[in-house]
Design a protein around this motif. Sequence first.
Motif, PDB file in Angstrom:
ATOM      1  N   TRP A 294      20.081  32.620 -32.941  1.00 45.15           N
ATOM      2  CA  TRP A 294      20.562  33.618 -31.627  1.00 45.15           C
ATOM      3  C   TRP A 294      18.725  34.584 -31.431  1.00 45.15           C
ATOM      4  N   TRP A 295      18.879  34.859 -30.070  1.00 38.10           N
ATOM      5  CA  TRP A 295      17.457  35.038 -30.240  1.00 38.10           C
ATOM      6  C   TRP A 295      16.925  36.428 -28.593  1.00 38.10           C
ATOM      7  N   LEU A 296      15.464  36.700 -28.844  1.00 37.40           N
ATOM      8  CA  LEU A 296      15.948  38.168 -27.661  1.00 37.40           C
ATOM      9  C   LEU A 296      14.631  37.294 -27.211  1.00 37.40           C
TER      10      LEU A 296
ATOM     11  N   LEU B  41      25.022  30.982 -27.816  1.00 33.56           N
ATOM     12  CA  LEU B  41      25.356  32.454 -27.041  1.00 33.56           C
ATOM     13  C   LEU B  41      24.835  31.389 -26.536  1.00 33.56           C
ATOM     14  N   ALA B  42      25.414  31.364 -24.934  1.00 35.33           N
ATOM     15  CA  ALA B  42      24.692  31.242 -23.301  1.00 35.33           C
ATOM     16  C   ALA B  42      24.254  32.368 -23.412  1.00 35.33           C
ATOM     17  N   ALA B  43      22.617  31.688 -22.452  1.00 38.83           N
ATOM     18  CA  ALA B  43      22.100  32.916 -21.886  1.00 38.83           C
ATOM     19  C   ALA B  43      22.753  34.090 -21.569  1.00 38.83           C
ATOM     20  N   GLU B  44      22.005  35.578 -21.967  1.00 38.23           N
ATOM     21  CA  GLU B  44      22.748  36.782 -21.340  1.00 38.23           C
ATOM     22  C   GLU B  44      21.217  37.220 -20.495  1.00 38.23           C
ATOM     23  N   ARG B  45      21.585  38.293 -19.659  1.00 38.16           N
ATOM     24  CA  ARG B  45      20.227  39.377 -19.183  1.00 38.16           C
ATOM     25  C   ARG B  45      20.572  40.042 -20.414  1.00 38.16           C
ATOM     26  N   ILE B  46      19.732  40.846 -20.471  1.00 43.92           N
ATOM     27  CA  ILE B  46      19.603  41.876 -21.828  1.00 43.92           C
ATOM     28  C   ILE B  46      19.031  43.529 -21.386  1.00 43.92           C
ATOM     29  N   GLU B  47      19.131  44.836 -21.523  1.00 42.61           N
ATOM     30  CA  GLU B  47      18.393  45.612 -21.239  1.00 42.61           C
ATOM     31  C   GLU B  47      17.041  45.552 -21.453  1.00 42.61           C
ATOM     32  N   PRO B  48      16.150  44.963 -21.121  1.00 45.48           N
ATOM     33  CA  PRO B  48      14.240  45.157 -20.818  1.00 45.48           C
ATOM     34  C   PRO B  48      13.956  46.267 -22.000  1.00 45.48           C
ATOM     35  N   ILE B  49      13.699  45.337 -23.123  1.00 48.69           N
ATOM     36  CA  ILE B  49      12.874  45.980 -24.356  1.00 48.69           C
ATOM     37  C   ILE B  49      11.222  46.220 -23.933  1.00 48.69           C
ATOM     38  N   ALA B  50      10.861  47.060 -23.866  1.00 52.24           N
ATOM     39  CA  ALA B  50       8.673  46.736 -22.853  1.00 52.24           C
ATOM     40  C   ALA B  50       8.284  46.767 -24.099  1.00 52.24           C
ATOM     41  N   TRP B  51       7.263  45.503 -24.576  1.00 54.60           N
ATOM     42  CA  TRP B  51       6.918  45.382 -25.609  1.00 54.60           C
ATOM     43  C   TRP B  51       5.266  45.886 -25.113  1.00 54.60           C
ATOM     44  N   PRO B  52       4.467  46.625 -25.868  1.00 56.06           N
ATOM     45  CA  PRO B  52       3.131  46.619 -25.553  1.00 56.06           C
ATOM     46  C   PRO B  52       2.414  45.950 -27.033  1.00 56.06           C
ATOM     47  N   ALA B  53       1.932  44.843 -26.233  1.00 60.78           N
ATOM     48  CA  ALA B  53       1.530  44.125 -27.889  1.00 60.78           C
ATOM     49  C   ALA B  53       0.115  43.434 -27.970  1.00 60.78           C
ATOM     50  N   ARG B  54      -0.724  44.669 -28.614  1.00 60.25           N
ATOM     51  CA  ARG B  54      -1.898  45.935 -29.115  1.00 60.25           C
ATOM     52  C   ARG B  54      -2.158  44.654 -29.971  1.00 60.25           C
ATOM     53  N   GLU B  55      -1.442  43.394 -31.038  1.00 57.61           N
ATOM     54  CA  GLU B  55      -2.596  42.555 -32.071  1.00 57.61           C
ATOM     55  C   GLU B  55      -2.414  41.987 -31.882  1.00 57.61           C
ATOM     56  N   LEU B  56      -2.781  40.591 -33.203  1.00 58.20           N
ATOM     57  CA  LEU B  56      -2.427  39.304 -33.414  1.00 58.20           C
ATOM     58  C   LEU B  56      -1.911  39.115 -34.933  1.00 58.20           C
TER      59      LEU B  56
ATOM     60  N   VAL C 261      16.069  38.919 -22.016  1.00 61.31           N
ATOM     61  CA  VAL C 261      17.631  37.651 -22.302  1.00 61.31           C
ATOM     62  C   VAL C 261      17.516  37.846 -23.472  1.00 61.31           C
ATOM     63  N   ALA C 262      18.607  37.552 -23.927  1.00 56.92           N
ATOM     64  CA  ALA C 262      19.496  36.409 -25.197  1.00 56.92           C
ATOM     65  C   ALA C 262      19.785  35.022 -24.969  1.00 56.92           C
ATOM     66  N   GLY C 263      19.877  34.900 -26.178  1.00 54.39           N
ATOM     67  CA  GLY C 263      20.408  32.983 -26.221  1.00 54.39           C
ATOM     68  C   GLY C 263      20.072  33.291 -27.492  1.00 54.39           C
TER      69      GLY C 263
END
Length: 179
Positions: free
Chosen positions: A92-94, A141-156, A81-83
């Motif tokens: 503005w963010w994703l 920016l009104a919230a809107e769906r975006i094409e999902p971006i898969a994020w493999p979280a592997r580190e902090l 989502v973007a908003g």
Amino acid sequence: MSHNLFFALWPDDAVRERIASAAQHLKKTHAPRGRWIRPHRYHLTLRFLGEHPTLPDPLLAACHAAGDAVRAAPFSFALDVAGSFANRRIPWWLGCHAMPDTLDRVWDSLAQALRENGIANDEPTPRVAHVTVLRDADRPLAAERIEPIAWPARELVLIDSLLGAASSYTILRRWPLGS
């Protein structure tokens, strides 16, 4: 010059490229004015630790100990989502339409580790998982769906954001998830 210190998830290059592509799509679709974030600065903040004229050694030691104490397995989630936030700077963010349980558990583990190392829990609630792509937008920016971006979280990571004439991000330390 000042230092903003924070813990974050840091995207790999493939995720960073997809975030940049989604940001570019927002720019073309909505044509907002503002300051677009450069892709090398994309991150998902887990905990902001304040602005400091210098980085205090006791704070860095507490952050290192807290990072060492975080227990979480690698996981994946999606930005879908973007908003924007309704504050004077209108970033503005994703982000995530719904907070993934695995991400929430990492956030909890970090919050507990920080408390145990003397860093007060003053994070905002509710948590909003997001990557800022535009600052100082001329409109929300009104919230809107975006094409999902898969994020493999592997580190902090622990980041020092140097503010001023020579602004930069420095990753002070990395903690692989699952170790």
